[in-house]
Design a protein around this motif. Structure first.
Motif, PDB file in Angstrom:
ATOM      1  N   ILE A  24      36.105  46.669  37.524  1.00  0.00           N
ATOM      2  CA  ILE A  24      35.392  46.781  36.242  1.00  0.00           C
ATOM      3  C   ILE A  24      34.735  45.451  35.922  1.00  0.00           C
ATOM      4  CG2 ILE A  24      35.671  47.072  33.751  1.00  0.00           C
ATOM      5  CD1 ILE A  24      37.770  49.191  34.346  1.00  0.00           C
ATOM      6  N   GLN A  25      33.448  45.540  35.695  1.00  0.00           N
ATOM      7  CA  GLN A  25      32.659  44.348  35.404  1.00  0.00           C
ATOM      8  C   GLN A  25      32.759  44.077  33.902  1.00  0.00           C
ATOM      9  OE1 GLN A  25      28.752  45.145  36.972  1.00  0.00           O
ATOM     10  NE2 GLN A  25      27.946  43.463  35.732  1.00  0.00           N
ATOM     11  N   ILE A  26      33.094  42.852  33.541  1.00  0.00           N
ATOM     12  CA  ILE A  26      33.252  42.529  32.124  1.00  0.00           C
ATOM     13  C   ILE A  26      32.037  41.735  31.636  1.00  0.00           C
ATOM     14  CG2 ILE A  26      34.718  41.390  30.409  1.00  0.00           C
ATOM     15  CD1 ILE A  26      36.441  43.386  31.732  1.00  0.00           C
ATOM     16  N   GLU A  27      31.418  42.177  30.575  1.00  0.00           N
ATOM     17  CA  GLU A  27      30.297  41.436  29.982  1.00  0.00           C
ATOM     18  C   GLU A  27      30.680  41.023  28.566  1.00  0.00           C
ATOM     19  OE1 GLU A  27      26.646  44.017  31.972  1.00  0.00           O
ATOM     20  OE2 GLU A  27      27.120  44.173  29.837  1.00  0.00           O
ATOM     21  N   LYS A  28      30.256  39.804  28.182  1.00  0.00           N
ATOM     22  CA  LYS A  28      30.617  39.356  26.835  1.00  0.00           C
ATOM     23  C   LYS A  28      29.398  38.839  26.091  1.00  0.00           C
ATOM     24  CE  LYS A  28      34.182  37.412  28.911  1.00  0.00           C
ATOM     25  NZ  LYS A  28      35.252  36.476  29.237  1.00  0.00           N
ATOM     26  N   ASP A  29      29.184  39.370  24.905  1.00  0.00           N
ATOM     27  CA  ASP A  29      28.126  38.911  24.002  1.00  0.00           C
ATOM     28  C   ASP A  29      28.801  38.449  22.729  1.00  0.00           C
ATOM     29  OD1 ASP A  29      25.530  39.175  24.986  1.00  0.00           O
ATOM     30  OD2 ASP A  29      25.788  41.359  25.022  1.00  0.00           O
ATOM     31  N   GLY A  72      38.636  53.032  36.395  1.00  0.00           N
ATOM     32  CA  GLY A  72      38.646  51.759  37.117  1.00  0.00           C
ATOM     33  C   GLY A  72      37.310  51.342  37.690  1.00  0.00           C
ATOM     34  N   ASN A  73      36.233  52.035  37.367  1.00  0.00           N
ATOM     35  CA  ASN A  73      34.923  51.690  37.905  1.00  0.00           C
ATOM     36  C   ASN A  73      33.861  51.730  36.815  1.00  0.00           C
ATOM     37  OD1 ASN A  73      34.352  51.128  40.754  1.00  0.00           O
ATOM     38  ND2 ASN A  73      35.702  52.915  41.051  1.00  0.00           N
ATOM     39  N   GLY A  74      33.232  50.568  36.597  1.00  0.00           N
ATOM     40  CA  GLY A  74      32.175  50.586  35.589  1.00  0.00           C
ATOM     41  C   GLY A  74      32.004  49.245  34.925  1.00  0.00           C
ATOM     42  N   ARG A  75      31.410  49.271  33.746  1.00  0.00           N
ATOM     43  CA  ARG A  75      31.092  48.040  33.036  1.00  0.00           C
ATOM     44  C   ARG A  75      31.675  48.116  31.631  1.00  0.00           C
ATOM     45  NH1 ARG A  75      25.949  48.592  33.984  1.00  0.00           N
ATOM     46  NH2 ARG A  75      25.406  48.854  31.809  1.00  0.00           N
ATOM     47  N   LEU A  76      32.258  47.018  31.204  1.00  0.00           N
ATOM     48  CA  LEU A  76      32.852  46.974  29.879  1.00  0.00           C
ATOM     49  C   LEU A  76      32.172  45.830  29.125  1.00  0.00           C
ATOM     50  CD1 LEU A  76      35.099  48.410  28.363  1.00  0.00           C
ATOM     51  CD2 LEU A  76      36.693  46.689  29.218  1.00  0.00           C
ATOM     52  N   ASN A  77      31.547  46.166  27.999  1.00  0.00           N
ATOM     53  CA  ASN A  77      30.813  45.142  27.250  1.00  0.00           C
ATOM     54  C   ASN A  77      31.478  44.847  25.912  1.00  0.00           C
ATOM     55  OD1 ASN A  77      28.663  44.453  25.083  1.00  0.00           O
ATOM     56  ND2 ASN A  77      27.764  43.820  27.024  1.00  0.00           N
ATOM     57  N   PHE A  78      31.610  43.550  25.635  1.00  0.00           N
ATOM     58  CA  PHE A  78      32.190  43.127  24.352  1.00  0.00           C
ATOM     59  C   PHE A  78      31.117  42.416  23.547  1.00  0.00           C
ATOM     60  CE2 PHE A  78      35.660  43.555  27.208  1.00  0.00           C
ATOM     61  CZ  PHE A  78      36.695  44.078  26.430  1.00  0.00           C
ATOM     62  N   ARG A  79      31.040  42.788  22.283  1.00  0.00           N
ATOM     63  CA  ARG A  79      30.047  42.145  21.425  1.00  0.00           C
ATOM     64  C   ARG A  79      30.700  41.852  20.084  1.00  0.00           C
ATOM     65  NH1 ARG A  79      24.247  42.696  21.209  1.00  0.00           N
ATOM     66  NH2 ARG A  79      24.390  43.935  23.092  1.00  0.00           N
ATOM     67  N   THR A  80      30.482  40.646  19.587  1.00  0.00           N
ATOM     68  CA  THR A  80      30.966  40.360  18.238  1.00  0.00           C
ATOM     69  C   THR A  80      29.811  39.812  17.417  1.00  0.00           C
ATOM     70  OG1 THR A  80      31.657  38.163  18.934  1.00  0.00           O
ATOM     71  CG2 THR A  80      33.365  39.846  18.874  1.00  0.00           C
ATOM     72  N   ALA A  81      29.815  40.102  16.144  1.00  0.00           N
ATOM     73  CA  ALA A  81      28.739  39.629  15.268  1.00  0.00           C
ATOM     74  C   ALA A  81      29.174  39.718  13.820  1.00  0.00           C
ATOM     75  CB  ALA A  81      27.493  40.465  15.478  1.00  0.00           C
ATOM     76  N   LEU A  82      28.495  38.887  13.002  1.00  0.00           N
ATOM     77  CA  LEU A  82      28.730  38.927  11.572  1.00  0.00           C
ATOM     78  C   LEU A  82      27.779  39.963  10.984  1.00  0.00           C
ATOM     79  CD1 LEU A  82      30.456  37.404   9.564  1.00  0.00           C
ATOM     80  CD2 LEU A  82      28.559  35.824   9.206  1.00  0.00           C
ATOM     81  N   VAL A 140      33.113  41.309  10.017  1.00  0.00           N
ATOM     82  CA  VAL A 140      32.848  40.996  11.416  1.00  0.00           C
ATOM     83  C   VAL A 140      32.871  42.313  12.179  1.00  0.00           C
ATOM     84  CG1 VAL A 140      34.015  40.077  13.444  1.00  0.00           C
ATOM     85  CG2 VAL A 140      33.624  38.611  11.469  1.00  0.00           C
ATOM     86  N   ARG A 141      31.908  42.459  13.089  1.00  0.00           N
ATOM     87  CA  ARG A 141      31.864  43.691  13.865  1.00  0.00           C
ATOM     88  C   ARG A 141      32.241  43.412  15.314  1.00  0.00           C
ATOM     89  NH1 ARG A 141      27.204  47.966  13.122  1.00  0.00           N
ATOM     90  NH2 ARG A 141      28.492  48.233  11.272  1.00  0.00           N
ATOM     91  N   ILE A 142      33.131  44.247  15.828  1.00  0.00           N
ATOM     92  CA  ILE A 142      33.500  44.161  17.242  1.00  0.00           C
ATOM     93  C   ILE A 142      33.015  45.459  17.891  1.00  0.00           C
ATOM     94  CG2 ILE A 142      35.378  43.841  18.901  1.00  0.00           C
ATOM     95  CD1 ILE A 142      37.145  43.088  16.411  1.00  0.00           C
ATOM     96  N   GLU A 143      32.226  45.336  18.954  1.00  0.00           N
ATOM     97  CA  GLU A 143      31.786  46.527  19.668  1.00  0.00           C
ATOM     98  C   GLU A 143      32.302  46.463  21.095  1.00  0.00           C
ATOM     99  OE1 GLU A 143      27.535  46.895  17.338  1.00  0.00           O
ATOM    100  OE2 GLU A 143      27.638  47.438  19.460  1.00  0.00           O
ATOM    101  N   ILE A 144      32.981  47.522  21.503  1.00  0.00           N
ATOM    102  CA  ILE A 144      33.490  47.583  22.869  1.00  0.00           C
ATOM    103  C   ILE A 144      32.872  48.812  23.530  1.00  0.00           C
ATOM    104  CG2 ILE A 144      35.557  47.729  24.322  1.00  0.00           C
ATOM    105  CD1 ILE A 144      37.103  46.459  21.961  1.00  0.00           C
ATOM    106  N   ALA A 145      31.996  48.534  24.495  1.00  0.00           N
ATOM    107  CA  ALA A 145      31.243  49.635  25.088  1.00  0.00           C
ATOM    108  C   ALA A 145      31.619  49.813  26.551  1.00  0.00           C
ATOM    109  CB  ALA A 145      29.748  49.371  24.964  1.00  0.00           C
TER     110      ALA A 145
END
Ligand SMILES: Nc1ncnc2c1ncn2[C@@H]1O[C@H](COP(=O)(O)OP(=O)(O)OP(=O)(O)O)[C@@H](O)[C@H]1O
Ligand SMILES: [Mg+2]
Length: 501
Positions: A367-372, A404-414, A421-426
């Protein structure tokens, strides 16, 4: 003076003729070539013939000391032809214009005198003026109408485009009239559809379209929902234009959506609260018998020497009972939802920590982890254990959904002017079918096989987020993945986090 006649009239005839001339309700006067009034009839009470005869016409009728300019009498004298001229004075009635008619009377080819008569003609020019006025009144009505009005000719050239239409479409009136074709404001072939409906009987009668919901395109090519009333404009039987009156539905739809959302949220909150109570009750009831099962199994194991298979069975009972106890513990946690230790927490750090714990598990290897992550994110008052629990559950669900296969994106923002605070987990998993989206936060709702999941994960998450005065929702479409969106308030004062405690 000798007037040419075609036959000799009898005195009787002459008398009738004179009476007829007097009965005629228009002034008829006979004028000499030097403008002296020679004779006149008596159509009105106020001026009798004797007051006129011998006077100059320009003096009597126009109070002038010399002949008028543009005089019908003068024309008739010099040209020897009947002449029509408008009266120089202004008439009050705009629809008619006062005129003089002057007929020459000949003696041996010479104009001996002029017969002058005045009368009103319907005023074509002034009628136009009047029409112009009512036209511009109508135009003003249309231009200032609250609803949008657009008319177009058969080729789609826009003829009318009012202010409300400008507001909706973003074109100025001049722009719309000169550069826009009616077809440009309909997406795809929708203009054809509208025209087809207009010509059919089924949408409010032939040539009419009533309350038709349709989407149009504004200048930025954004779709705008409108309600359209349209009709074909005919001249005789010929179709010359179409006119549409429309209402912008955006505000109404937005309000409707808001209302539905609030209703749904209320329903959800209510459901979760009563499910929470139910779950707590059941958990409580189960706790004691479970304790009994565990205790007595242990006693039997300790106090009796049993053969291996029996021992194995008892151990199995113990393990299952322990699993039950864990579930009961989670249920009680869900029902209790107390905010143990609320302290300012760094959300980004909490995400990193949870990821650190999970990353080494085999489920996460592909799983590829991306963070914004917003590095200026303020600290959020939260219970760190619950925060970790929230993140862990959502991340685990995502990894399980993606198998177990794919991309997981994390985003946080005000968000919301710094209110939360918003947390987005895609994830890029299979998504959640719409039919079950409303149920995923329910306790015991699971799509996993028996023994694989309890269905408590998200219900716990839901309770904990609410407990922080926050809000959680899922956005998902089958085949497109799922995003969990969590809003946590920066100011938790005044929220009733402990209400279920
Ligand atoms: N990221 C996701 N993608 C697709 N479906 C999801 C996702 N997260 C949750 N779901 C759906 O929501 C259901 C409920 O999730 P929840 O975490 O409450 O229970 P569970 O994962 O099935 O069981 P447990 O968490 O107890 O192991 C899941 O069974 C799954 O169908
Ligand atoms: Mg789960």
């Amino acid at each position: 003076m000798k007037i040419e006649v075609h036959h000799m009239r009898s005195d009787q005839e002459n008398e009738y003729l004179l009476k007829a001339v007097d009965a005629f309700k228009r002034r008829i006067i006979v004028i000499s070539p030097d403008y002296e009034i020679l004779a006149a009839n008596c159509p009105f009470e106020e001026a009798s013939a004797s007051d006129l005869v011998g006077k100059r016409c320009y003096h009597i009728f126009h109070e002038r000391s010399s002949p008028c300019n543009n005089c019908a009498v003068e024309e008739a004298i010099t040209k020897g032809v009947p002449t029509l001229m408008p009266k120089p004075d202004k008439s009050v009635d705009l629809s008619r214009v006062a005129c003089y008619y002057a007929y020459p009377i000949f003696t041996d080819d010479k104009v001996e005198a002029i017969v002058s008569m005045d009368f009103d003609l319907p005023s074509v020019g002034k009628l136009e003026d009047k029409m112009q006025k009512s036209h511009s009144l109508l135009r003003n009505f249309i231009l200032s109408a609250v609803d949008g009005v657009i008319a177009a000719d058969k080729k789609g050239k826009i003829l009318i485009f009012n202010e409300a239409a400008s507001d909706v479409f973003g074109f100025k009136e001049s722009e719309a009239l000169n550069q826009v074709n009616i077809r440009d404001i309909y997406p795809d072939e929708l203009e054809l559809e509208v025209m087809r409906h207009l010509r059919s009987e089924d949408y409010g009668g032939k040539g009419k379209l009533r309350s038709y919901k349709v989407k149009v395109l504004n200048k930025q090519r954004e779709e705008i929902p409108i309600r359209l009333n349209a009709s074909i404009v005919y001249e005789g039987r010929k179709e010359v234009a179409t006119i549409g009156f429309f209402h912008d539905m955006r505000e109404k739809l937005r309000m409707q959506e808001e209302l539905e959302k609030t209703q749904l949220q209320l329903l959800q909150a209510e459901k979760m609260a009563s499910l929470g109570k139910l779950a707590a009750g059941v958990a409580h009831q189960l706790n004691n018998p479970l304790g009994g099962i565990t205790l007595f199994t242990k006693i039997i194991l300790e106090e009796h020497s049993l053969d291996a298979t029996l021992q194995e069975d008892l151990h199995r009972i113990l393990r299952d009972a322990e699993r039950c106890r864990d579930t009961v513990k989670e249920l009680l946690e869900f029902a209790r939802q107390t905010r143990h230790f609320i302290k300012p927490q760094d959300i980004n750090q909490a995400i990193e920590r949870t990821l650190f714990l999970l990353e080494n598990q085999t489920l996460f290897h592909n799983i590829q982890i991306e963070k914004d992550l917003d590095d200026k994110l303020p600290l959020v008052p939260a219970d760190i254990q619950q925060l970790n629990h929230i993140l862990m559950n959502i991340i685990l669900n995502a990894a399980q959904a993606m198998e177990g296969n794919g991309r997981l994106n994390f985003r946080t923002a005000l968000k919301a002017n710094g209110e939360h605070v918003r947390i987005e987990i895609a994830d890029t998993g299979p998504g959640i079918p719409e039919a079950i989206q409303a149920r995923i936060f329910e306790p015991f709702f699971t799509t996993k096989e028996e023994g694989q999941g309890t269905g408590l994960g998200l219900s716990l998450v839901y309770g904990m987020v609410e407990n922080h005065g926050g809000h959680i929702r899922a956005q998902s479409a089958v085949g497109k993945g799922t995003t969990f969106i969590i809003d946590l308030p920066l100011d938790t004062q005044g929220n009733e986090g402990d209400k279920r405690g």
